[in-house]
Design a protein around this motif. Structure first.
Motif, PDB file in Angstrom:
ATOM      1  N   ARG A   1       9.945  12.141  -9.220  1.00 57.30           N
ATOM      2  CA  ARG A   1      10.520  12.913  -8.116  1.00 57.30           C
ATOM      3  C   ARG A   1      10.139  12.317  -6.761  1.00 57.30           C
ATOM      4  N   THR A   2       8.909  11.787  -6.682  1.00 61.16           N
ATOM      5  CA  THR A   2       8.518  11.113  -5.448  1.00 61.16           C
ATOM      6  C   THR A   2       9.404   9.901  -5.203  1.00 61.16           C
ATOM      7  N   ARG A   3       9.741   9.182  -6.266  1.00 58.66           N
ATOM      8  CA  ARG A   3      10.618   8.016  -6.102  1.00 58.66           C
ATOM      9  C   ARG A   3      11.984   8.431  -5.565  1.00 58.66           C
TER      10      ARG A   3
ATOM     11  N   PHE B   1      14.517   9.231   1.923  1.00 56.73           N
ATOM     12  CA  PHE B   1      13.927   9.254   3.261  1.00 56.73           C
ATOM     13  C   PHE B   1      13.394   7.894   3.726  1.00 56.73           C
ATOM     14  N   GLY B   2      13.378   6.921   2.858  1.00 55.56           N
ATOM     15  CA  GLY B   2      12.958   5.585   3.278  1.00 55.56           C
ATOM     16  C   GLY B   2      11.707   5.091   2.582  1.00 55.56           C
ATOM     17  N   ASP B   3      11.710   3.806   2.306  1.00 54.37           N
ATOM     18  CA  ASP B   3      10.599   3.150   1.613  1.00 54.37           C
ATOM     19  C   ASP B   3       9.544   2.710   2.625  1.00 54.37           C
ATOM     20  N   VAL B   4       8.337   2.381   2.112  1.00 54.81           N
ATOM     21  CA  VAL B   4       7.254   1.869   2.941  1.00 54.81           C
ATOM     22  C   VAL B   4       6.342   1.030   2.049  1.00 54.81           C
TER      23      VAL B   4
ATOM     24  N   GLY C   1       2.728  -3.314  -2.564  1.00 53.22           N
ATOM     25  CA  GLY C   1       4.157  -3.544  -2.729  1.00 53.22           C
ATOM     26  C   GLY C   1       4.959  -2.348  -2.263  1.00 53.22           C
ATOM     27  N   SER C   2       6.207  -2.319  -2.631  1.00 54.97           N
ATOM     28  CA  SER C   2       7.108  -1.242  -2.270  1.00 54.97           C
ATOM     29  C   SER C   2       6.681   0.073  -2.912  1.00 54.97           C
ATOM     30  N   PHE C   3       6.502   1.103  -2.084  1.00 50.72           N
ATOM     31  CA  PHE C   3       6.164   2.432  -2.617  1.00 50.72           C
ATOM     32  C   PHE C   3       7.246   2.893  -3.591  1.00 50.72           C
TER      33      PHE C   3
ATOM     34  N   SER D   1      -3.334   2.735   1.855  1.00 49.35           N
ATOM     35  CA  SER D   1      -2.652   2.380   3.102  1.00 49.35           C
ATOM     36  C   SER D   1      -1.151   2.542   2.936  1.00 49.35           C
ATOM     37  N   TYR D   2      -0.529   2.997   4.002  1.00 50.88           N
ATOM     38  CA  TYR D   2       0.925   3.138   4.110  1.00 50.88           C
ATOM     39  C   TYR D   2       1.359   2.251   5.268  1.00 50.88           C
ATOM     40  N   GLY D   3       1.962   1.121   4.970  1.00 52.90           N
ATOM     41  CA  GLY D   3       2.241   0.160   6.018  1.00 52.90           C
ATOM     42  C   GLY D   3       0.934  -0.327   6.623  1.00 52.90           C
ATOM     43  N   ASP D   4       0.806  -0.240   7.946  1.00 53.30           N
ATOM     44  CA  ASP D   4      -0.418  -0.672   8.616  1.00 53.30           C
ATOM     45  C   ASP D   4      -1.430   0.454   8.781  1.00 53.30           C
TER      46      ASP D   4
END
Length: 388
Positions: free
Chosen positions: A24-26, A32-35, A92-94, A360-363
């Motif tokens: 469901r998170t995927r 709403f967009g990847d990070v 990598g890609s969430f 970490s999420y992005g930076d």
């Protein structure tokens, strides 16, 4: 070794086998967009690093999905890892990693704990060779493969410290982990029952496999000593050449032939005086002089073989040889040549639970309260590489 593909890497199979909340998170991320994210994977107890099953599978998934994943192993395979220390960082890609967490953790925790158990067993009896005989106790081939991989990792770590370690296992499919082309083994109890006597079973085996060494399973009729000597006398040249072994697998409900509590104490006093006064628990006492394959039983078999002129016949010990039993046998200097064991399989399964947290999420570094120890530190080691 070339391992068979143990688990499909297609999205449908992964979706069916992972926890629903990850799926469901995927779906939410797709809307709403990847990070880019970084996961830290760890266990709550000391282990040996055994990440290869995880990293191999992750590389296959990344290739199938056409994505790049960076997997940083913080410890060499076989290295000791403290409780709570991150074994891996995966970046990598969430969107493409979130649904893999369930399956990744399944491939890490049990292998690391089993490797640690195997390592401690090998160091406990450094002069004995070990055979991995856990296949019958595994919940399918994937677990069997995982446990053989783990035993080989623990073995190599112990060999670096002077132990002989694991020299093989009981099945062909996973023999490559030990550098062998095939599994080891001669006969089960069922063959002796079929043959009607231990000697006849040995004869059948030798007639069918004349070039193979002979390991005699000696406890079927409760005549471990008598039947072992009889087989050695039937094949004296093989015995003199060191091509016969006696496997002790005496049931825990009875003593080895000729032993009782009093004689068990006497055997140890003859060969390793003082050992009996060092035991610290009822379990250790049972391993020394109790029923089943005790230290006294092994010493009794050795002195009987030697007295009959068969000093080159080896002793294989099996039945419940885990970390604690190996340590007791070492203290008793039990003359074991080979240990057949599956007891490196984790006994307390909750100790195998690996955990993954995004750090970490992005930076932006972020982790739930209480898990700050997982955040990267500049001093941390890294063997990072892109797996696909």
């Amino acid at each position: 070794m070339n391992r068979p593909e143990l688990e499909a890497t297609d999205d449908a199979t992964i979706t069916a086998r992972t926890d629903v909340y990850f799926n469901r998170t995927r779906a939410i991320l797709a809307r709403f967009g990847d990070v880019p994210v970084t996961y830290a994977l760890f266990l709550r107890r000391p282990v040996l690093s055994a990440p290869r099953l995880l990293t191999d599978w992750l590389a296959q998934v990344a290739s199938a999905r056409g994505i790049e994943v960076r997997c940083e192993t913080m410890f060499e395979e076989g290295a000791w890892v403290g409780a709570g220390e991150p074994l891996l960082y995966i970046t990598g890609s969430f969107l493409h990693l979130v649904d893999l967490e369930t399956l990744l953790l399944q491939k890490l925790g049990p292998a690391c704990v089993a490797a640690h158990n195997a390592y401690r067993m090998c160091l406990g009896l450094p002069k004995a060779r070990f055979l991995a005989m856990q296949a019958r106790h595994c919940a399918g081939f994937e677990m069997q493969d995982m446990m053989d991989y783990a035993a080989s990792v623990g073995s190599r770590a112990a060999q670096k410290e002077g132990a002989l370690g694991f020299v093989g296992n009981s099945t062909d499919a996973t023999a490559g982990y030990y550098g062998a082309s095939a599994g080891f083994g001669t006969m089960p109890h069922a063959l002796i029952g079929y043959a009607g006597s231990t000697l006849r079973a040995a004869e059948m085996f030798h007639e069918t496999f004349p070039d193979a060494d002979l390991t005699v399973l000696s406890d079927y009729f409760g005549r471990e000593v008598t039947d072992s000597i009889e087989v050695c006398r039937r094949y004296p040249e093989m015995a003199a050449a060191g091509r016969i072994a006696v496997r002790l697998d005496t049931h825990g409900g009875r003593y080895l032939e000729g032993l009782d509590p009093q004689e068990s104490y006497a055997v140890l006093e003859r060969h390793t005086p003082g050992t009996i006064r060092r035991y610290r628990s009822e379990t250790e006492l049972r391993y020394l002089v109790g029923t089943g394959v005790s230290a006294a039983a092994i010493w009794r078999m050795r002195e009987t073989l030697d007295a009959a002129g068969f000093d080159r016949v080896r002793i294989v010990a099996s039945s419940g040889f885990g970390v604690d039993k190996c340590q007791v046998m070492s203290d008793a200097a039990a003359p074991i040549d080979v240990v057949g064991t599956g007891s490196f399989i984790p006994d307390t399964w909750s100790e195998t639970y690996a955990t993954a947290d995004i750090v970490s999420y992005g930076d932006r570094q972020s982790v739930k309260v209480g898990r700050e120890f997982l955040l990267r530190r500049a001093s941390q080691r890294s063997n990072g590489k892109a797996v696909a």
